[in-house]
Write a protein that holds these residues in place. Sequence first.
Motif, PDB file in Angstrom:
ATOM      1  N   PRO A  80     -12.870   6.469  -6.533  1.00  0.00           N
ATOM      2  CA  PRO A  80     -12.213   5.942  -5.327  1.00  0.00           C
ATOM      3  C   PRO A  80     -10.796   5.440  -5.614  1.00  0.00           C
ATOM      4  O   PRO A  80     -10.505   4.934  -6.686  1.00  0.00           O
ATOM      5  CB  PRO A  80     -13.110   4.775  -4.902  1.00  0.00           C
ATOM      6  N   GLU A  81      -9.943   5.569  -4.617  1.00  0.00           N
ATOM      7  CA  GLU A  81      -8.550   5.115  -4.726  1.00  0.00           C
ATOM      8  C   GLU A  81      -8.447   3.595  -4.858  1.00  0.00           C
ATOM      9  O   GLU A  81      -7.433   3.086  -5.315  1.00  0.00           O
ATOM     10  CB  GLU A  81      -7.751   5.573  -3.501  1.00  0.00           C
ATOM     11  N   THR A  82      -9.491   2.884  -4.452  1.00  0.00           N
ATOM     12  CA  THR A  82      -9.449   1.418  -4.460  1.00  0.00           C
ATOM     13  C   THR A  82      -9.582   0.827  -5.859  1.00  0.00           C
ATOM     14  O   THR A  82      -9.351  -0.361  -6.043  1.00  0.00           O
ATOM     15  CB  THR A  82     -10.574   0.845  -3.575  1.00  0.00           C
ATOM     16  N   LEU A  83      -9.934   1.634  -6.855  1.00  0.00           N
ATOM     17  CA  LEU A  83     -10.054   1.139  -8.220  1.00  0.00           C
ATOM     18  C   LEU A  83      -8.679   0.959  -8.843  1.00  0.00           C
ATOM     19  O   LEU A  83      -7.726   1.635  -8.470  1.00  0.00           O
ATOM     20  CB  LEU A  83     -10.869   2.123  -9.076  1.00  0.00           C
ATOM     21  N   SER A  84      -8.607   0.074  -9.826  1.00  0.00           N
ATOM     22  CA  SER A  84      -7.347  -0.110 -10.551  1.00  0.00           C
ATOM     23  C   SER A  84      -7.059   1.137 -11.385  1.00  0.00           C
ATOM     24  O   SER A  84      -7.950   1.971 -11.619  1.00  0.00           O
ATOM     25  CB  SER A  84      -7.449  -1.334 -11.471  1.00  0.00           C
ATOM     26  N   ALA A  85      -5.841   1.249 -11.862  1.00  0.00           N
ATOM     27  CA  ALA A  85      -5.454   2.411 -12.672  1.00  0.00           C
ATOM     28  C   ALA A  85      -6.316   2.502 -13.923  1.00  0.00           C
ATOM     29  O   ALA A  85      -6.757   3.586 -14.313  1.00  0.00           O
ATOM     30  CB  ALA A  85      -3.981   2.320 -13.040  1.00  0.00           C
ATOM     31  N   LYS A  86      -6.580   1.378 -14.577  1.00  0.00           N
ATOM     32  CA  LYS A  86      -7.391   1.366 -15.796  1.00  0.00           C
ATOM     33  C   LYS A  86      -8.820   1.794 -15.480  1.00  0.00           C
ATOM     34  O   LYS A  86      -9.414   2.571 -16.215  1.00  0.00           O
ATOM     35  CB  LYS A  86      -7.372  -0.028 -16.437  1.00  0.00           C
ATOM     36  N   GLU A  87      -9.371   1.309 -14.375  1.00  0.00           N
ATOM     37  CA  GLU A  87     -10.729   1.702 -13.990  1.00  0.00           C
ATOM     38  C   GLU A  87     -10.785   3.206 -13.695  1.00  0.00           C
ATOM     39  O   GLU A  87     -11.690   3.893 -14.157  1.00  0.00           O
ATOM     40  CB  GLU A  87     -11.195   0.907 -12.770  1.00  0.00           C
TER      41      GLU A  87
END
Length: 139
Positions: free
Chosen positions: A105-112
Amino acid sequence: MTQLATFTLADHLFGVEVSRVQEVLRYQPSTKVYLASPAIGGLMNLRGQVVTSVDLRRRLELEPRSDGSEPMNVVVRVDGEVLSLLVDAIGDVVTVSDDLFESPPETLSAKERELIVGAYKLEDRLLLALDIDRAVDVT
Protein backbone atom coordinates in the motif's frame (compact mmCIF):
# COMPACT_ATOMS: atom_id res chain seq x y z
CA MET A 1 -2.76 -20.79 -1.24
CA THR A 2 0.06 -19.55 0.97
CA GLN A 3 0.66 -20.19 4.67
CA LEU A 4 2.09 -17.30 6.67
CA ALA A 5 3.23 -17.13 10.29
CA THR A 6 1.97 -13.78 11.58
CA PHE A 7 3.24 -11.27 14.13
CA THR A 8 2.63 -7.66 15.03
CA LEU A 9 4.85 -4.61 15.13
CA ALA A 10 3.26 -1.36 16.28
CA ASP A 11 -0.23 -1.49 14.72
CA HIS A 12 0.81 -3.54 11.66
CA LEU A 13 0.20 -7.25 11.07
CA PHE A 14 3.09 -8.94 9.26
CA GLY A 15 3.51 -12.42 7.86
CA VAL A 16 6.41 -14.60 6.76
CA GLU A 17 6.28 -17.91 4.93
CA VAL A 18 5.80 -20.74 7.42
CA SER A 19 8.48 -22.78 5.66
CA ARG A 20 11.10 -20.16 6.62
CA VAL A 21 10.22 -20.19 10.35
CA GLN A 22 12.16 -22.57 12.58
CA GLU A 23 10.51 -21.70 15.88
CA VAL A 24 8.94 -18.96 17.97
CA LEU A 25 10.31 -18.08 21.41
CA ARG A 26 9.70 -15.78 24.31
CA TYR A 27 12.28 -13.03 24.68
CA GLN A 28 15.81 -14.37 25.04
CA PRO A 29 18.51 -12.17 26.59
CA SER A 30 21.09 -11.06 24.05
CA THR A 31 24.53 -9.51 24.08
CA LYS A 32 24.86 -6.12 22.41
CA VAL A 33 27.20 -5.98 19.41
CA TYR A 34 29.13 -2.72 19.50
CA LEU A 35 29.67 -0.91 16.20
CA ALA A 36 26.97 -3.07 14.57
CA SER A 37 24.02 -1.61 12.71
CA PRO A 38 21.36 -0.16 15.07
CA ALA A 39 18.97 -2.77 13.63
CA ILE A 40 21.01 -5.58 15.22
CA GLY A 41 19.34 -6.37 18.53
CA GLY A 42 22.30 -8.47 19.67
CA LEU A 43 23.58 -12.02 19.78
CA MET A 44 21.68 -14.70 21.67
CA ASN A 45 22.50 -18.26 22.65
CA LEU A 46 19.97 -20.67 21.19
CA ARG A 47 20.81 -24.09 22.64
CA GLY A 48 24.54 -23.56 22.11
CA GLN A 49 24.21 -21.84 18.73
CA VAL A 50 25.01 -18.11 18.47
CA VAL A 51 22.12 -16.39 16.69
CA THR A 52 21.95 -12.79 15.51
CA SER A 53 18.76 -10.92 16.44
CA VAL A 54 17.35 -8.30 14.10
CA ASP A 55 15.12 -5.70 15.75
CA LEU A 56 12.37 -5.26 13.15
CA ARG A 57 11.09 -2.07 14.81
CA ARG A 58 14.45 -0.44 14.19
CA ARG A 59 14.82 -2.06 10.77
CA LEU A 60 11.45 -0.68 9.66
CA GLU A 61 12.18 2.67 11.35
CA LEU A 62 9.15 2.37 13.65
CA GLU A 63 8.89 4.00 17.08
CA PRO A 64 10.78 2.09 19.81
CA ARG A 65 8.83 -0.06 22.26
CA SER A 66 7.70 2.39 24.92
CA ASP A 67 5.73 0.24 27.32
CA GLY A 68 8.76 -1.63 28.65
CA SER A 69 7.51 -4.91 27.20
CA GLU A 70 10.03 -7.40 25.91
CA PRO A 71 9.93 -8.50 22.29
CA MET A 72 9.28 -12.04 21.09
CA ASN A 73 11.66 -13.99 18.82
CA VAL A 74 10.67 -15.43 15.47
CA VAL A 75 13.59 -17.69 14.56
CA VAL A 76 13.96 -17.94 10.78
CA ARG A 77 16.31 -19.55 8.28
CA VAL A 78 17.96 -17.34 5.65
CA ASP A 79 20.55 -18.78 3.25
CA GLY A 80 21.32 -21.66 5.64
CA GLU A 81 21.78 -19.31 8.61
CA VAL A 82 19.53 -19.10 11.65
CA LEU A 83 18.48 -15.57 12.64
CA SER A 84 15.97 -14.16 15.08
CA LEU A 85 13.45 -11.43 14.26
CA LEU A 86 12.47 -9.36 17.30
CA VAL A 87 8.73 -8.61 17.10
CA ASP A 88 6.07 -7.21 19.45
CA ALA A 89 3.71 -10.19 19.55
CA ILE A 90 3.24 -13.53 17.85
CA GLY A 91 0.07 -14.19 15.89
CA ASP A 92 -1.37 -17.27 14.22
CA VAL A 93 -0.52 -19.23 11.13
CA VAL A 94 -2.96 -18.14 8.44
CA THR A 95 -3.68 -19.56 5.01
CA VAL A 96 -4.27 -16.86 2.45
CA SER A 97 -5.50 -17.10 -1.10
CA ASP A 98 -3.06 -15.86 -3.71
CA ASP A 99 -5.83 -13.85 -5.39
CA LEU A 100 -5.96 -11.59 -2.27
CA PHE A 101 -2.34 -10.54 -2.85
CA GLU A 102 -1.70 -6.91 -3.85
CA SER A 103 1.31 -4.63 -4.15
CA PRO A 104 2.40 -2.80 -0.98
CA PRO A 105 0.00 0.00 0.00
CA GLU A 106 1.01 3.60 -0.70
CA THR A 107 0.28 4.49 2.94
CA LEU A 108 3.41 2.67 4.17
CA SER A 109 6.64 4.53 4.78
CA ALA A 110 9.44 4.25 2.23
CA LYS A 111 11.40 1.89 4.50
CA GLU A 112 8.34 -0.32 5.05
CA ARG A 113 7.62 -0.45 1.30
CA GLU A 114 11.24 -1.48 0.69
CA LEU A 115 10.91 -4.53 2.97
CA ILE A 116 7.35 -5.59 2.09
CA VAL A 117 6.66 -7.95 -0.82
CA GLY A 118 2.97 -7.11 -0.83
CA ALA A 119 -0.22 -7.29 1.19
CA TYR A 120 -3.18 -9.61 1.66
CA LYS A 121 -6.59 -8.11 2.39
CA LEU A 122 -8.06 -10.12 5.25
CA GLU A 123 -11.62 -9.68 6.53
CA ASP A 124 -10.66 -7.38 9.40
CA ARG A 125 -7.19 -6.03 8.53
CA LEU A 126 -4.27 -5.91 6.13
CA LEU A 127 -1.56 -8.60 6.33
CA LEU A 128 1.82 -7.32 5.13
CA ALA A 129 4.09 -9.99 3.62
CA LEU A 130 7.64 -9.34 4.84
CA ASP A 131 10.62 -10.00 2.57
CA ILE A 132 12.81 -11.85 5.10
CA ASP A 133 15.92 -11.77 2.92
CA ARG A 134 15.82 -7.98 2.67
CA ALA A 135 14.73 -7.51 6.30
CA VAL A 136 17.79 -9.30 7.70
CA ASP A 137 20.23 -7.64 5.28
CA VAL A 138 21.48 -4.93 7.63
CA THR A 139 24.96 -4.41 6.17
